[in-house]
Design an enzyme around this catalytic site. Structure first.
Site, PDB file in Angstrom:
ATOM      1  N   GLU A 147       5.021  -6.772  32.014  1.00 22.84           N
ATOM      2  CA  GLU A 147       4.874  -7.740  30.946  1.00 22.84           C
ATOM      3  C   GLU A 147       5.922  -7.572  29.876  1.00 22.84           C
ATOM      4  O   GLU A 147       6.454  -6.491  29.680  1.00 22.84           O
ATOM      5  CB  GLU A 147       3.528  -7.523  30.253  1.00 22.84           C
ATOM      6  CG  GLU A 147       2.383  -7.639  31.159  1.00 22.84           C
ATOM      7  CD  GLU A 147       1.159  -7.020  30.511  1.00 22.84           C
ATOM      8  OE1 GLU A 147       0.084  -7.244  31.044  1.00 22.84           O
ATOM      9  OE2 GLU A 147       1.293  -6.332  29.484  1.00 22.84           O
ATOM     10  N   CYS A 164       8.818  -7.113  22.815  1.00 23.29           N
ATOM     11  CA  CYS A 164       8.170  -5.878  23.271  1.00 23.29           C
ATOM     12  C   CYS A 164       8.395  -5.770  24.783  1.00 23.29           C
ATOM     13  O   CYS A 164       8.014  -6.667  25.529  1.00 23.29           O
ATOM     14  CB  CYS A 164       6.683  -5.984  22.936  1.00 23.29           C
ATOM     15  SG  CYS A 164       5.722  -4.628  23.585  1.00 23.29           S
ATOM     16  N   CYS A 192       1.461   3.675  34.447  1.00 19.99           N
ATOM     17  CA  CYS A 192       1.782   4.835  33.607  1.00 19.99           C
ATOM     18  C   CYS A 192       1.154   6.071  34.248  1.00 19.99           C
ATOM     19  O   CYS A 192       0.077   5.978  34.830  1.00 19.99           O
ATOM     20  CB  CYS A 192       1.211   4.611  32.198  1.00 19.99           C
ATOM     21  SG  CYS A 192       1.747   5.832  30.980  1.00 19.99           S
ATOM     22  N   CYS A 237      -4.301   7.526  28.632  1.00 21.07           N
ATOM     23  CA  CYS A 237      -4.915   7.384  27.313  1.00 21.07           C
ATOM     24  C   CYS A 237      -6.190   6.541  27.484  1.00 21.07           C
ATOM     25  O   CYS A 237      -6.153   5.483  28.125  1.00 21.07           O
ATOM     26  CB  CYS A 237      -3.941   6.723  26.345  1.00 21.07           C
ATOM     27  SG  CYS A 237      -2.417   7.683  26.227  1.00 21.07           S
ATOM     28  N   CYS A 277      -6.394   2.719  26.558  1.00 20.77           N
ATOM     29  CA  CYS A 277      -5.267   1.875  26.962  1.00 20.77           C
ATOM     30  C   CYS A 277      -5.468   1.357  28.380  1.00 20.77           C
ATOM     31  O   CYS A 277      -5.743   2.129  29.296  1.00 20.77           O
ATOM     32  CB  CYS A 277      -3.965   2.675  26.887  1.00 20.77           C
ATOM     33  SG  CYS A 277      -2.561   1.799  27.604  1.00 20.77           S
ATOM     34  N   GLY A 304       4.004   1.525  30.150  1.00 20.09           N
ATOM     35  CA  GLY A 304       4.692   2.748  30.538  1.00 20.09           C
ATOM     36  C   GLY A 304       5.080   3.662  29.402  1.00 20.09           C
ATOM     37  O   GLY A 304       5.055   3.284  28.232  1.00 20.09           O
ATOM     38  N   ASN A 329      -7.441  -3.588  20.728  1.00 23.71           N
ATOM     39  CA  ASN A 329      -7.498  -4.811  21.504  1.00 23.71           C
ATOM     40  C   ASN A 329      -8.381  -4.540  22.717  1.00 23.71           C
ATOM     41  O   ASN A 329      -7.969  -3.818  23.624  1.00 23.71           O
ATOM     42  CB  ASN A 329      -6.080  -5.171  21.943  1.00 23.71           C
ATOM     43  CG  ASN A 329      -5.838  -6.647  21.870  1.00 23.71           C
ATOM     44  OD1 ASN A 329      -6.724  -7.448  22.163  1.00 23.71           O
ATOM     45  ND2 ASN A 329      -4.645  -7.016  21.453  1.00 23.71           N
ATOM     46  N   CYS A 381      -1.075  -4.554  25.607  1.00 19.53           N
ATOM     47  CA  CYS A 381      -0.631  -3.726  26.712  1.00 19.53           C
ATOM     48  C   CYS A 381      -1.470  -3.853  28.001  1.00 19.53           C
ATOM     49  O   CYS A 381      -2.667  -3.603  27.990  1.00 19.53           O
ATOM     50  CB  CYS A 381      -0.758  -2.305  26.147  1.00 19.53           C
ATOM     51  SG  CYS A 381       0.117  -1.059  26.969  1.00 19.53           S
TER      52      CYS A 381
HETATM   53  N1  SAH Z   1       3.527   4.714  26.322  1.00 18.76           N
HETATM   54  C1  SAH Z   1       4.039   4.476  25.036  1.00 18.76           C
HETATM   55  C2  SAH Z   1       4.439   3.026  24.787  1.00 18.76           C
HETATM   56  C3  SAH Z   1       3.549   1.958  25.331  1.00 18.76           C
HETATM   57  S1  SAH Z   1       1.975   1.747  24.569  1.00 18.76           S
HETATM   58  C4  SAH Z   1       3.058   4.925  23.985  1.00 18.76           C
HETATM   59  O1  SAH Z   1       1.935   5.273  24.336  1.00 18.76           O
HETATM   60  O2  SAH Z   1       3.443   4.972  22.820  1.00 18.76           O
HETATM   61  C5  SAH Z   1       2.391   0.918  23.066  1.00 18.76           C
HETATM   62  C6  SAH Z   1       1.344   1.062  21.963  1.00 18.76           C
HETATM   63  O3  SAH Z   1       0.166   0.267  22.244  1.00 18.76           O
HETATM   64  C7  SAH Z   1       0.839   2.491  21.805  1.00 18.76           C
HETATM   65  O4  SAH Z   1       0.769   2.873  20.453  1.00 18.76           O
HETATM   66  C8  SAH Z   1      -0.524   2.414  22.412  1.00 18.76           C
HETATM   67  O5  SAH Z   1      -1.306   3.456  21.957  1.00 18.76           O
HETATM   68  C9  SAH Z   1      -0.996   1.044  21.976  1.00 18.76           C
HETATM   69  N2  SAH Z   1      -2.131   0.512  22.739  1.00 18.76           N
HETATM   70  C10 SAH Z   1      -2.408   0.681  24.044  1.00 18.76           C
HETATM   71  N3  SAH Z   1      -3.546   0.042  24.375  1.00 18.76           N
HETATM   72  C11 SAH Z   1      -4.018  -0.566  23.262  1.00 18.76           C
HETATM   73  C12 SAH Z   1      -5.159  -1.372  22.956  1.00 18.76           C
HETATM   74  N4  SAH Z   1      -6.027  -1.698  23.892  1.00 18.76           N
HETATM   75  N5  SAH Z   1      -5.311  -1.795  21.688  1.00 18.76           N
HETATM   76  C13 SAH Z   1      -4.391  -1.487  20.729  1.00 18.76           C
HETATM   77  N6  SAH Z   1      -3.301  -0.725  20.955  1.00 18.76           N
HETATM   78  C14 SAH Z   1      -3.109  -0.257  22.204  1.00 18.76           C
HETATM   79 FE1  SF4 Z   2      -0.913   6.105  27.008  1.00 12.94          FE
HETATM   80 FE2  SF4 Z   2       1.207   4.571  26.398  1.00 12.94          FE
HETATM   81 FE3  SF4 Z   2       0.674   5.189  28.981  1.00 12.94          FE
HETATM   82 FE4  SF4 Z   2      -0.947   3.514  27.646  1.00 12.94          FE
HETATM   83  S1  SF4 Z   2       1.209   3.163  28.185  1.00 12.94           S
HETATM   84  S2  SF4 Z   2      -1.569   5.236  28.985  1.00 12.94           S
HETATM   85  S3  SF4 Z   2      -0.865   4.353  25.570  1.00 12.94           S
HETATM   86  S4  SF4 Z   2       1.227   6.612  27.353  1.00 12.94           S
END
Ligand code: SAH
Ligand code: SF4
Length: 394
Positions: A114, A127, A134, A138, A141, A199, A330, A373
């Protein structure tokens, strides 16, 4: 919200040159048979057409002879990643689901990633993704629930900005689509790039760095490194290396102020706990009040949103030139968290504000197109699986 399903692009049998770095272009041209003495000049010519003019074919390249253009056209394309779905939100946010080239997939279909464009009055942010899925997990996420399929190549990372600029008419002479004035009209619609799509970019270090060099090239896409932000969950050993070798702005997905909770939300914390992460931030090169690290903090109801945590957040970041971004969670189907109540977000933000951080809450954008994301991908997969229409899910 409008969703446009574009006609499927022809299967490219010839490799594309669009999105390649100078070095990669030189290699392709040498393999193709361009004499060594001409390579530099040819790269320079192609570079301008690709990254200043936004050419999608060799035809307009009038500084290259007809004969050579014909030969190049027979051997290469200037194709971008294929758009599977494009969505335009009521607030002007645009989201694309892109299909990458298949690399050994059994069904012959490439994986999907995306890319989201967020226009604001003073900037336009794109973005982009760095991996399909990934390796990290987390817990809040959605991408974290998807296995890593593969890293994106540098060409595919650059390809995302090319697609976006094509679609929003962000090339010289192109007509901008009529979005009711939502796309800022200026020299450039895309002024900033954030690696906050799918990622973990520091786990695809070399390709992401190569791609950022293409984006920041002063004779091409010319995005200043101060307008490129890499977001990481905290791959501590790679942070100083990124600072030294790429030197873009940095964002840290913090989300918790205690190791115990961060271990659950961002499990890489078990390997690189908060103190190590914050030390890497303090040491990041080039920091000043004008060049701050962004700390992202997702607001999860009853999990990390107490005022004591807000105060601890401010205390933890006191000695680092920092910006704080509070992100309303989100939600996605199957998520075990809820977004904090708006009142609580406001109180939390007030504590952060009083400590001198300006407008810390990031307004949710593109809610109607699930612009967070990992979400369009799964939604579109579900819809296609049931042979429904994309609009049907909202
Ligand atoms: N992997 C990297 C970059 C991609 S995620 C990282 O983790 O930083 C980009 C951002 O979106 C991160 O801060 C992540 O924690 C946040 N994010 C992921 N899922 C989300 C959700 N469901 N609601 C709000 N923010 C989210
Ligand atoms: Fe964690 Fe970023 Fe990977 Fe989502 S994309 S699992 S927030 S490291």
């Amino acid at each position: 919200m409008t969703a446009i399903t574009l006609p499927s692009a022809q299967v490219a049998t010839r490799p594309s040159l669009a999105g390649l770095s100078r070095t990669a272009l030189a290699t392709r041209l040498a393999e193709f048979g361009i004499p060594p003495k001409q390579i530099k000049m040819r790269v320079q010519q192609l570079w301008r057409w690709l990254y200043i003019e936004g050419a999608t074919s060799f035809a307009p390249m009038t500084d290259i002879s007809m004969e050579l253009r014909g030969k190049l056209d027979a051997a290469f394309t200037l194709a971008r990643p294929e758009i599977v779905v494009e969505q335009v939100s009521n607030d002007g946010t645009r989201k694309w689901l892109l299909r990458l080239a298949a690399t050994g997939a059994r069904d012959g279909k490439g994986p999907e990633v995306e890319c989201v464009y967020i226009p604001e009055s003073d900037r336009g942010t794109l973005c982009i993704s760095s991996q399909v899925g990934c390796t990290l997990t987390c817990s809040f996420c959605h991408t974290g629930t998807q296995k890593l399929v593969r890293n994106l190549t540098a060409q595919e990372i650059v390809g995302q900005i090319l697609v976006a600029r094509d679609r929003i008419g962000d090339w010289p002479g192109a007509t901008k689509p009529n979005d009711g004035g939502l796309i800022p009209v200026g020299d450039r619609a895309i002024t900033n790039v954030v690696l906050m799509g799918m990622g973990e970019p520091l786990y695809n270090f070399d390709s992401v760095r190569e791609a950022m060099e293409v984006l920041a090239d002063g004779e091409g896409l010319t995005l200043s490194k101060r307008r490129i932000t890499l977001s990481t969950s905290g791959v501590v050993p790679e942070i100083p290396r990124w600072g030294a070798e790429a030197g873009t702005m940095l964002a840290i997905s913090l989300h918790a102020v205690r190791d115990e909770l961060r271990d659950v939300l961002v499990p890489i914390n078990k390997k690189y706990p908060l103190e190590q992460l914050l030390q890497a931030c303090r040491d990041y090169p080039g920091l000043s009040n004008a060049r701050r690290i962004t700390f992202e903090y997702v607001m999860l109801k009853g999990v990390n949103d107490s005022l004591a945590e807000a105060r601890e957040l401010v205390r933890l970041l006191a000695k680092i030139p920092a910006k704080i971004n509070l992100i309303p969670f989100n939600p996605w189907p199957g998520a075990i968290y809820e977004c904090s109540d708006w009142g609580q977000i406001e109180k939390f933000a007030e504590v952060v504000n009083r400590a001198g951080y300006a407008s810390p809450v990031r307004t949710p954008r593109g809610r109607d197109i699930m612009a967070a994301c990992g979400q369009l991908k799964s939604a579109s997969e579900r819809v296609r699986a049931s042979a429904g229409r994309l609009e049907g899910i909202y």
